[in-house]
Design an enzyme around this catalytic site. Structure first.
Site, PDB file in Angstrom:
ATOM      1  N   HIS A   7       0.867  -1.184   0.000  1.00 25.11           N
ATOM      2  CA  HIS A   7       0.000   0.000   0.000  1.00 25.11           C
ATOM      3  C   HIS A   7       0.905   1.235   0.000  1.00 25.11           C
ATOM      4  O   HIS A   7       1.962   1.228   0.642  1.00 25.11           O
ATOM      5  CB  HIS A   7      -0.847   0.069   1.283  1.00 25.11           C
ATOM      6  CG  HIS A   7      -2.111  -0.734   1.271  1.00 25.11           C
ATOM      7  ND1 HIS A   7      -2.575  -1.375   2.400  1.00 25.11           N
ATOM      8  CD2 HIS A   7      -3.031  -0.961   0.301  1.00 25.11           C
ATOM      9  CE1 HIS A   7      -3.726  -1.984   2.107  1.00 25.11           C
ATOM     10  NE2 HIS A   7      -4.018  -1.750   0.848  1.00 25.11           N
TER      11      HIS A   7
ATOM     12  N   CYS B 247      -2.236   2.877   9.068  1.00 24.03           N
ATOM     13  CA  CYS B 247      -3.250   1.902   8.632  1.00 24.03           C
ATOM     14  C   CYS B 247      -4.458   1.912   9.562  1.00 24.03           C
ATOM     15  O   CYS B 247      -5.575   1.606   9.129  1.00 24.03           O
ATOM     16  CB  CYS B 247      -2.678   0.485   8.607  1.00 24.03           C
ATOM     17  SG  CYS B 247      -1.310   0.230   7.494  1.00 24.03           S
TER      18      CYS B 247
END
Ligand code: ARG
Length: 268
Positions: A167, A261
């Protein structure tokens, strides 16, 4: 450092049901032990850190059977009060998408459906006036075009090349309206050139910092909340004039996640 630090609103999800039961990124080992109670305590410290910094933390109800739901950054992208919903690559996380969507809808936000694989703020980060968007592992390139349409902001596509940094928010942190910190080798040569051009003053992280998910950090423009293990990055940020707060999210790192996150910025 700029003076654009202002109180933020973050959405978080308590890791009540956190577990590592499948493997959708190289950090996850379903055979390795993990400690759910410790994960909850570490997460509570992160939440308290944001509260101590004067930010607002909203909570979404954790759902049983969704062990990665703690990673709220993947729940949406929110800019100027507009929400772009998500569509996960992996079936294991698919049911998180409607839960996050419902949270925003029940609070009156305008929500746009994701037309392509799109893992929210994990891959789409607001940097000043533009959106930086990662692709290569999760979010589809086509989702970048949708984000540009929905938000009416230029989207800069960045190609991720290292599966450990799957990511964008594992390889790059937006520090303030003007600059970022990143791991150059997590990006393709062309994307590295784009980053050098856009952010000549960026902080370049070391491989050692990145390997403790040091770049998975949350900045309010003044204070950067980052993994306590990222010692060189912490020193580099302090040298630039940022405040830093180190947090230990070692249990959540076993699923491939860190402070960022766990944190979805709600920009009303
Ligand atoms: N286990 C999760 C996954 O692989 C971790 C997500 C981390 N989130 C993030 N924004 N990088 O999808």
């Amino acid at each position: 450092m700029t003076t654009d630090a202002a109180p933020r609103t973050y959405l978080m999800c308590r890791p009540t049901h956190f577990a590592v039961t499948y493997r959708i990124n190289p950090w996850m080992d379903p055979a390795a032990p993990y400690d759910n109670a410790l994960a909850v305590r570490q997460w509570e410290t992160l939440r308290q850190t944001f509260l101590d910094l004067g930010h607002t933390v909203e909570l979404i109800e954790p759902l049983a059977g969704l062990p990665d739901m703690v990673f709220a950054a993947n729940g949406a992208t929110v800019v100027d009060g507009t929400v772009l919903a998500v569509q996960f690559r992996d079936a294991e996380r698919a049911d998180e998408a409607p839960a996050y969507r419902a949270w925003f809808e029940s609070r009156g936000f305008e929500v746009h459906d994701a037309k392509h694989t799109n893992e929210g703020e994990g891959d789409i980060l607001l940097a000043g006036d533009v959106l930086l968007a990662g692709t290569g592992f999760r979010t589809a390139h086509a989702a970048h075009a949708q984000a540009q349409e929905v938000f009416g902001r230029p989207v800069i596509t960045l190609q991720l090349v290292d599966p450990a940094y799957y990511h964008l928010d594992t390889a790059l942190c937006v520090l303030d309206d003007r600059t970022v910190a990143y791991l150059p080798e997590a990006f393709s040569p062309g994307s590295q050139a784009v980053l050098r051009r856009l952010f000549p003053d960026a902080v370049h992280a070391t491989a050692t910092d990145a390997a403790v998910l040091g770049l998975n950090a949350v900045s309010d423009g003044r204070t950067v909340v980052l993994p306590v293990q990222a010692t060189a990055l912490t020193a580099a940020l302090r040298e630039r004039g940022y405040e830093t707060v180190g947090v230990d999210l070692s249990e959540l790192r076993k699923a491939g996640g860190g402070p960022k996150c766990c944190t979805l910025e709600v920009r009303s």
